[in-house]
Design an enzyme around this catalytic site. Structure first.
Site, PDB file in Angstrom:
ATOM      1  N   LEU A  46       3.567  58.794  18.850  1.00  0.00           N
ATOM      2  CA  LEU A  46       2.282  58.550  19.521  1.00  0.00           C
ATOM      3  C   LEU A  46       2.060  57.193  20.140  1.00  0.00           C
ATOM      4  CD1 LEU A  46      -0.918  58.407  16.711  1.00  0.00           C
ATOM      5  CD2 LEU A  46      -0.633  60.005  18.768  1.00  0.00           C
ATOM      6  N   ASP A  47       1.749  57.253  21.742  1.00  0.00           N
ATOM      7  CA  ASP A  47       1.901  56.088  22.096  1.00  0.00           C
ATOM      8  C   ASP A  47       1.163  54.619  21.805  1.00  0.00           C
ATOM      9  OD1 ASP A  47       3.225  57.318  23.757  1.00  0.00           O
ATOM     10  OD2 ASP A  47       1.227  57.636  25.658  1.00  0.00           O
ATOM     11  N   PRO A  48       1.743  53.544  21.789  1.00  0.00           N
ATOM     12  CA  PRO A  48       1.356  52.354  21.950  1.00  0.00           C
ATOM     13  C   PRO A  48      -0.118  51.797  22.060  1.00  0.00           C
ATOM     14  CG  PRO A  48       3.513  51.752  22.270  1.00  0.00           C
ATOM     15  CD  PRO A  48       3.254  53.566  22.813  1.00  0.00           C
ATOM     16  N   ALA A  50      -2.273  54.360  21.766  1.00  0.00           N
ATOM     17  CA  ALA A  50      -2.822  55.489  20.829  1.00  0.00           C
ATOM     18  C   ALA A  50      -3.168  55.124  19.667  1.00  0.00           C
ATOM     19  CB  ALA A  50      -2.734  56.861  21.131  1.00  0.00           C
TER      20      ALA A  50
END
Length: 299
Positions: A46-48, A50
């Site tokens: 998961l992107d930072p 998100a």
């Protein structure tokens, strides 16, 4: 004098509600230290920016983490209409702005265009590699390279809320789907451009965010309560059929040897002995079940 950290075997799955601002690996390492787990991994980044469901695997559960990489996902996404960025999300540089003259009817007309099997061009601001270098490194240098379209499947795109220039969507999709690319493409179809400003993952396969724990909640628990939040190793395998073996057959399977396969079972199968998971097998051409991954759980 600093006390040396003592690591131990911890086997199980933790459903973490990842906070904003942390990378998936940062979140994993924080949780791993809380459990003093010798071995851990996560099941898809998961992107930072998100938040939401990040399944973490420890010990023997890490043997099955790759299975979730192929799982379908569900997200809730907040989309800002009228502004396009070079990255497709709020971290990017604004490259275009346009007035938003969009109605609910426009949204109802456009969203079905993005369901089913579609093609997506991966963004330059992604971890995909070209000649060993992540694309985002090239993007930061102002270099853009051609990317091949990828086939993904969008099972459903539902509008949860629409207010002025803000759109909240629920997206159920296959692995490899870029939600910020979807947001930008929807903005283009609406004629005003758009970018992603918020993303929350709510499901990974059959795993649900409703059963997840936050990092703050986990930190507030004592050791026994924390252990109680761990799910069993087979939490990642619940979609697979079950086979039980006993006695000599159980010993054969534990030692990597095939066992007779009952009629009616096919594909990957989770195998139990004495009510404990001992591994996952797959049928061979000889009509027997061959071990593919074995587990050695602590007593």
């Amino acid at each position: 004098m600093q006390v040396k950290k003592t690591w131990k075997q911890v086997d199980g799955v933790l459903l973490l509600d990842k906070p904003i601002g942390l990378t998936s690996n940062d979140a994993l390492q924080k949780v791993r230290r809380l459990f003093s787990a010798a071995k851990g991994g996560h099941t898809g980044t998961l992107d930072p920016l998100a938040t939401g469901l990040l399944p973490l695997c420890f010990g023997e559960a890490t043997k099955f983490s790759a299975d979730l990489l192929d799982a379908d996902k569900t997200y809730e996404a907040i989309v800002k209409l009228g502004v396009t960025t070079d990255s497709g999300d709020a971290e990017g540089v604004v490259i275009a702005s346009a007035p938003v003259n969009v109605s609910e009817n426009d949204i109802s007309r456009v969203l079905p265009q993005f369901t089913g099997d579609i093609q997506q061009i991966p963004p330059m601001h992604s971890a995909l590699k070209r000649n060993g270098r992540p694309l985002y490194e090239l993007a930061r240098q102002g270099i853009e390279v051609e990317r091949e379209p990828r086939a993904v499947t969008i099972y459903a795109v539902d509008c949860l809320d629409f207010s002025g220039d803000s759109l909240t969507l629920r997206v159920a999709c296959s692995k490899g789907t870029y939600i910020r690319v979807l947001a930008a493409d929807i903005g283009q179809a609406l004629g005003c451009g758009a970018h992603l400003t918020g993303l929350r993952r709510t499901m990974v396969g059959d795993l649900d965010l409703a059963n997840a724990v936050t990092l703050a909640e986990l930190e507030a628990l004592d050791e026994a309560e924390r252990a109680g939040r761990l799910q069993l190793v087979d939490a990642l395998l619940l979609s697979l059929p079950v086979m039980t073996v006993e006695g000599e057959a159980a010993e054969r399977f534990r030692h990597g040897n095939p066992v007779d396969l009952p009629d009616g079972l096919a594909g990957k199968i989770r195998v139990y002995a004495d009510d404990r998971l001992i591994g996952v097998g797959e049928p061979g051409g000889d009509g027997r079940l061959w071990p593919k991954r074995l587990v050695q759980l602590a007593a």
